[in-house]
Motif scaffolding. Structure first.
Motif, PDB file in Angstrom:
ATOM      1  N   PHE A 168       2.106   2.579  59.713  1.00  0.00           N
ATOM      2  CA  PHE A 168       2.215   1.259  59.104  1.00  0.00           C
ATOM      3  C   PHE A 168       3.567   0.648  59.471  1.00  0.00           C
ATOM      4  O   PHE A 168       4.575   1.348  59.551  1.00  0.00           O
ATOM      5  CB  PHE A 168       2.106   1.353  57.577  1.00  0.00           C
ATOM      6  N   PRO A 169       3.604  -0.659  59.659  1.00  0.00           N
ATOM      7  CA  PRO A 169       4.866  -1.323  60.007  1.00  0.00           C
ATOM      8  C   PRO A 169       5.749  -1.515  58.778  1.00  0.00           C
ATOM      9  O   PRO A 169       5.333  -1.234  57.641  1.00  0.00           O
ATOM     10  CB  PRO A 169       4.395  -2.668  60.563  1.00  0.00           C
ATOM     11  N   ALA A 170       6.947  -2.024  58.983  1.00  0.00           N
ATOM     12  CA  ALA A 170       7.838  -2.365  57.873  1.00  0.00           C
ATOM     13  C   ALA A 170       7.191  -3.464  57.034  1.00  0.00           C
ATOM     14  O   ALA A 170       6.447  -4.312  57.546  1.00  0.00           O
ATOM     15  CB  ALA A 170       9.190  -2.821  58.407  1.00  0.00           C
ATOM     16  N   ARG A 171       7.464  -3.452  55.724  1.00  0.00           N
ATOM     17  CA  ARG A 171       6.959  -4.476  54.793  1.00  0.00           C
ATOM     18  C   ARG A 171       8.141  -4.991  53.998  1.00  0.00           C
ATOM     19  O   ARG A 171       8.601  -4.312  53.072  1.00  0.00           O
ATOM     20  CB  ARG A 171       5.905  -3.903  53.832  1.00  0.00           C
ATOM     21  N   GLY A 172       8.644  -6.171  54.334  1.00  0.00           N
ATOM     22  CA  GLY A 172       9.820  -6.673  53.645  1.00  0.00           C
ATOM     23  C   GLY A 172      10.990  -5.717  53.840  1.00  0.00           C
ATOM     24  O   GLY A 172      11.388  -5.407  54.965  1.00  0.00           O
TER      25      GLY A 172
END
Length: 478
Positions: A303-307
């Protein structure tokens, strides 16, 4: 099966003065089809009346707090007990006939069928303005999950997926600890289960069997490709077959993965790669078995960065495979539970928990001993075994916008993530014919995922598993 009637009991009450709405009961027939006054009981229909369906019916009924008005099952044997307990409820084999004949008296529908039929049953119910509760996993394939997520917003109904842990204190506590930085930045999560507890990695059942008089086999198959009846699929062994079930991930992923999915504010992954148990029929004779899921598997989902949250890798294990024990546990301490476990790895510590986030403990224990931990900041969660269903039935009475723990806006993307693991598993099994016509294994692949467009961008053969081809006239249209 769509309805253009928009009369709403909720709208009727809202447009009246709030004081008036609180001091008198508005009769059901005045308010119109599909909506109820808060003082009324909910009229519930159930599609799938045996097994888990029977449990869901009992919990929603809640000792008479709501009405069970109609039952539907393609196997009369499975429905027998529920029919005895609710003798006044009408009974059907075909849910479409039930909706056609009983729709005016139904406020909400519970769907507890094999996975391959969830979407095509839930959607027409939503299109008729019925609130829906759908067992986990929400759908059989990723496309279906996206459609039901969109449908919940379009048709303004109350929705809930049957992953009961989403209403648990354990899930809420872990969510608070992670989001408020107790263990720092979480970069890795391990999730495992003891499933399957049914046969997988096995040949297609053989033999000729007459269809029991109590079973409508064509309706049972529904959207799935035709195959002859075999008692080996019933009542729950279908979970291991790709045409009907979603394997270990579909069965337990929506429980276990739900906890980190919420805590880490995950959305669409960006890649998945899987490895599976390879079954051999003889010396160097491998069975390329695509009819059932493997006995065990492992999937890496990125999963990519979130905030402000850093990228995270989620690693799923099933069939008895587990991650390495953390050094912070002594050799004698239990690592997870019999059904599985969850291990968060952060820059300041770790969290070890069981299903539903239960029995969560911070590691290393001596570092966090006596620490003041943040409390969950979530809406009130109902308690007791009937809590998840009661939360849904209460929300149905309040109308669209009322809180449920696992509405389709959350359950849909969660289900897509769970099914990404199966996308990796089925792609691992994918094989091509060599120049002599023999199956040739093409090797483990890392699938790059474009979540917005529901597409694998680097291995087109995997895209065939995103959206199934339905048999006959079955359709899924918003």
């Amino acid at each position: 099966m769509k309805s253009n009637k928009s009369s709403s009991r909720r709208k009727f009450i809202r447009n009246s003065s709030l004081a008036a709405a609180g001091f008198f009961i508005v009769p059901r027939h005045v308010l119109g089809k599909g909506y109820i006054a808060p003082s009324d009981k909910l009229n519930i229909a159930a599609v799938g009346a045996g097994g888990k369906g029977q449990v869901n019916i009992a919990l929603a009924y809640n000792n008479g707090a709501e009405n069970i008005v109609s039952l539907c099952d393609v196997d009369d044997r499975q429905a027998a007990d529920s029919r005895k307990k609710h003798p006044k409820a009408s009974y059907y084999r075909d849910f479409r006939e039930m909706l056609d004949k009983e729709g005016k008296n139904i406020d909400a529908v519970m769907v507890s069928t094999p996975d391959h039929m969830h979407a095509v049953i839930a959607l027409p119910c939503m299109q008729l303005g019925k609130h829906v509760y759908v067992e986990k996993p929400l759908t059989h394939d990723i496309y279906e999950a996206r459609i039901l997520t969109q449908a919940a917003e379009k048709y303004k109904v109350v929705t809930q997926m049957g992953n009961q842990g989403s209403s648990s204190d354990g899930t809420r506590n872990v969510e608070a600890w992670v989001q408020q930085g107790v263990i720092g930045d979480v970069h890795t999560v391990h999730v495992w289960t003891n499933r399957p507890t049914w046969p997988q990695g096995i040949p297609t059942p053989k033999g000729q069997f007459a269809v029991p008089a109590e079973v409508d086999w064509d309706l049972w198959l529904g959207t799935a490709p035709y195959r002859d009846f075999n008692p080996a699929y019933l009542p729950a062994i279908w979970r291991g077959y790709v045409d009907f079930g979603t394997g270990s991930l579909g069965d337990m992923g929506c429980h276990f993965i739900d906890v980190p999915y919420r805590a880490l504010k995950l959305r669409y992954p960006i890649s998945v790669e899987s490895s599976v148990t390879r079954v051999w029929t003889g010396f160097f004779q491998e069975a390329f078995n695509t009819d059932s899921y493997p006995p065990s598997s492992k999937s890496h989902i990125q999963f990519p960065a979130r905030g402000k949250m850093v990228p995270v890798e989620m690693i799923w294990y099933d069939g008895g495979i587990m991650p390495r024990r953390p050094d912070e546990l002594s050799p004698e301490e239990a690592f997870g539970e019999d059904s599985g476990g969850i291990l968060f790895e952060g820059t300041k510590g770790k969290i070890l928990a069981g299903i539903f986030g239960e029995h969560a403990q911070l590691l290393p224990a001596n570092k966090f001993k006596g620490a003041k931990l943040p409390k969950a900041e979530r809406p009130y969660v109902t308690r007791g075994p009937e809590g998840h269903q009661t939360q849904w039935t209460d929300a149905c009475k309040k109308g669209h916008g009322a809180y449920t723990s696992s509405p389709f806006e959350m359950a849909g993307p969660l289900t897509e993530t769970v099914l990404m693991g199966n996308l990796g598993i089925r792609s691992f099994y994918y094989s091509e014919n060599d120049s002599k016509g023999n199956k040739k294994f093409t090797g483990r692949k890392k699938l790059l995922w474009d979540g917005a467009n529901m597409k694998v961008t680097n291995f087109d053969a995997a895209n065939q598993f995103i959206k199934r081809q339905y048999r006959g006239n079955w359709k899924l249209e918003l």
